[in-house]
Design a protein around this motif. Sequence first.
Motif, PDB file in Angstrom:
ATOM      1  N   TRP A   1       0.523  -1.113   0.198  1.00 35.10           N
ATOM      2  CA  TRP A   1      -0.006  -0.127  -0.195  1.00 35.10           C
ATOM      3  C   TRP A   1       0.815   1.363   0.117  1.00 35.10           C
ATOM      4  O   TRP A   1       0.480   2.310  -0.407  1.00 35.10           O
ATOM      5  CB  TRP A   1      -0.910   0.033   1.317  1.00 35.10           C
ATOM      6  CG  TRP A   1      -2.114  -1.660   1.457  1.00 35.10           C
ATOM      7  CD1 TRP A   1      -2.318  -1.513   2.179  1.00 35.10           C
ATOM      8  CD2 TRP A   1      -3.023  -1.695  -0.015  1.00 35.10           C
ATOM      9  NE1 TRP A   1      -3.438  -2.695   2.157  1.00 35.10           N
ATOM     10  CE2 TRP A   1      -4.022  -2.633   0.698  1.00 35.10           C
ATOM     11  CE3 TRP A   1      -2.892  -0.912  -1.149  1.00 35.10           C
ATOM     12  CZ2 TRP A   1      -4.408  -3.507   0.204  1.00 35.10           C
ATOM     13  CZ3 TRP A   1      -3.894  -1.709  -1.476  1.00 35.10           C
ATOM     14  CH2 TRP A   1      -4.826  -2.597  -1.428  1.00 35.10           C
TER      15      TRP A   1
ATOM     16  N   TYR B   1       1.593   0.653  -4.746  1.00 33.53           N
ATOM     17  CA  TYR B   1       0.164   0.794  -5.097  1.00 33.53           C
ATOM     18  C   TYR B   1       0.231   2.900  -5.481  1.00 33.53           C
ATOM     19  O   TYR B   1      -1.025   2.291  -6.082  1.00 33.53           O
ATOM     20  CB  TYR B   1      -0.523   1.350  -3.474  1.00 33.53           C
ATOM     21  CG  TYR B   1      -1.901   1.277  -3.750  1.00 33.53           C
ATOM     22  CD1 TYR B   1      -3.239   0.477  -4.593  1.00 33.53           C
ATOM     23  CD2 TYR B   1      -2.820   2.328  -3.396  1.00 33.53           C
ATOM     24  CE1 TYR B   1      -4.967   1.031  -5.073  1.00 33.53           C
ATOM     25  CE2 TYR B   1      -4.700   2.815  -3.313  1.00 33.53           C
ATOM     26  CZ  TYR B   1      -4.805   2.047  -4.613  1.00 33.53           C
ATOM     27  OH  TYR B   1      -6.221   2.547  -4.834  1.00 33.53           O
TER      28      TYR B   1
ATOM     29  N   GLN C   1      -2.284   2.598  -8.155  1.00 35.63           N
ATOM     30  CA  GLN C   1      -3.306   3.159  -9.003  1.00 35.63           C
ATOM     31  C   GLN C   1      -4.279   3.699  -9.678  1.00 35.63           C
ATOM     32  O   GLN C   1      -4.811   4.113 -10.736  1.00 35.63           O
ATOM     33  CB  GLN C   1      -3.562   3.790  -7.568  1.00 35.63           C
ATOM     34  CG  GLN C   1      -4.853   4.957  -7.085  1.00 35.63           C
ATOM     35  CD  GLN C   1      -4.475   5.722  -6.351  1.00 35.63           C
ATOM     36  OE1 GLN C   1      -3.889   6.559  -6.623  1.00 35.63           O
ATOM     37  NE2 GLN C   1      -5.810   6.675  -5.324  1.00 35.63           N
TER      38      GLN C   1
END
Length: 844
Positions: A805, A809, A813
Amino acid sequence: MQPLPIDAHLPDLVAKAKASKGLVLVAEPGAGKTTRVPRALLDASVASAGEILVAEPRRIAARMAAKRVAEELGEPVGRTIGYRVRFDSAVSRDTRVTFVTEGVLARRFQSDPSLSGVAALVFDELHERHLDTDLALARARRLRDTSRPELILVAMSATLEAEPVGAFLDAPIVHVEGRTFPIELRHAEQPDDRPLERQVRAAVVRLLDEGVGGDLLVFLPGAREIRRAMEACEGPAKAHGVDLVPLHGDLPADAQDRAVRPGPRPKVIFSTNVAETSLTIDGVVAVIDSGLARVARHSPWTGMQSLLTAPISRASAAQRAGRAGRTRAGICVRLYTSREHDARPLRDAPEVQRADLAEAALGLLAAGEDPRAFPWFETPPEAALDAAMSLLEKLGAAEEGAITRLGEHLVALPAHPRVARIAIEAKRRGFEEAGAALAALVAEREIRLASRTRFGHGSGPRDDEVGASDLLARLDELEAVGPRPSHGSLRHAGLDGRAVRTVIEAKRQLERALRRRDVEVEPGFDEEEALLVATLAGFPDRVARRRKEGGRELALAGGGATLDEASVVKDAALMVAVEAQEHAGRTFVRQASAVSLEHLMELFLDRLEDHVGARFDPKLERIFGVRELTFDGLVVERGDAEIDDATAAQALATAALQKGVGRFCDADALEALTLRLRFAREHDERLPTIDDAWLEALLVKLCAGRRSFAELRDAGLLDWIRAELTPHRARLDALAPEHVAIPGRARVPVTYEVDRPPWIASRLQDFFSAAEGPKVADGRQPLVLHLLAPNRRAVQVTTDLAGFWERHYPEIQRELRRRYPRHAWPDDPLSAPPSRPGRGRGRR
């Protein structure tokens, strides 16, 4: 008498031999050791204490050496100097020096272990290391060191490794130079793939064209090659006015004499390795060496010696070349390259390392010796001794390491124990003469001409000939030509005259020996039946079963073979493989002899075993009861039988396990369960293992009352496996659960694999709000997470969800928002709830 290089050394040699009771003499070719050393011992009055025996490796060498020494004494052979060879002898009451073959010496030891009346024993050409010589050398040393301290032992050779022999005999070593002239060595420039006879012809023509001015000596492996080479050289010989003469051990004595004595014209002598040692042929100025020889090898089928064509050693090549330099400078033409020569072994392996030891072992047992404890000159391989003792026990010649009464009969016959066993069994059944002939056919070489055989193997005459035994077929042919066959009758019958005469001589020799054996005769047998049983008695370890009626494929206790298509044994279900040969990577039984179950029961009842068990039929996939009668592990009779449920269950379980249990349940589900359990056991060894032994025990339970694969498929194997694991289910689920929960899904399947950590795969959005992934093995093992894009392809594989994350990410994303704008891609996935597929748009 022509002076020889060794003459000046003879007084010293004799003095050392008499003082030490032993001598090792290494004398170069042409030195005169074979003829002069025995004569010197005679002149030194050694023979006044008894006979002098000179052991030679071949019959022709023994006979011709005796003649040469007798001529030098001015006497006919058979007076002071004599010889004894197989089927021939020239001795008298006045004979003081006797040249004998190694085989004759072995029989002398057998009949008179103390060698009474022998004052000296000379081993000539000891480097050849034949088994009979090795054994005689050891027995002679034992005699000298115990009951016969006066016995003189002399070992001679041109290429002998003298130190081991000297140490064994505790005797001095003397080296004597020979009288040799320079020899020009010519090697082939490259390997020649032409037939051997064409290579020989080219070499002979070249030497004759050069006008070498003397005799040529051509070394070839055997009589067949000699015949072909002589035929190929007929034209050039006629053109140059030279004679072509053969020289080998199967020739009559007068033909051998013609080859070695000087003639009115130059000649080309085509010889086997009989001319390699022990024998000087006057007039030879050039040698043509094929580099090949017949080499004795132990046949695993017959237990007897078989002859193979093989390259000679460098020592043999040197011996052959030396034949050309005895009287003047000579030439040696080698039909092989110098590289081939240099790659060959220095010396041939001694026979004790490669021969069948059954006959030697039986002779030692008869003398009260233990073959395993006997002080051999070179200890034979343990496996070979074990095989020899095992064969003697099967023949009935030995029991618990001691000779039997039957063994005493066998050792008294001049033949291998197998051959002797055939002769004794035939006599016991009232057919002494036919048995002697049958045994001689087994012991000697093929009597049928090669033109009547397939592949030159001696297989048989006609495809349509049917009989009980290939040996009996040959016996019929032998009897048809009579005891004194003419050349014409032999040619008409398609038989090899020399081979037939040898068999007849061997038959007579066996008959004479058989007449001296007090064997109880049981009359009333049919002759053919008696001879079939006698053949079985000689080959009890070679029983074979035809795999399919009318077929040629055979099953033996030790493997398989193919019956030669020309064998007359076309119908018998059981037979003995009398002779076999490797050809093109397959084993062919060249000669067979039918046997019956009754024959086996009569001779070897204690080696027959009756078994009742289960048999799996792969076509019907079903278990049946079967009764099998086996002979030394070979099934000789099979029939149906009733079996109990436990036996059937075990057999069905074994067959199922061999086919793979995945055939009887959901294979993928079974594999998944097996891998879960394997992973769990890495963390708790108390858990069971689904291995073959565990599955077999379970299958036996499941197969109770069942007889076929069809019934087993309906039994619910996987449910049974799971039921067996019930006591361990809680622990298994704790360590290796089938499913785990993540924020976006309550049940995600866990995949377990060999040599990889367990893993799960799900949409990346299913992991929103989670800082770490699930763990197994009581929380010790984090699962590998396959984070999937909407297209179900992994965008990341990790065990560090929080790190993903934070580090990866944001970049992923942006790409996912571009490609999948209808999906939620929050900026803070740790605070966002999991989203359902296709719901909402991403927001900042």
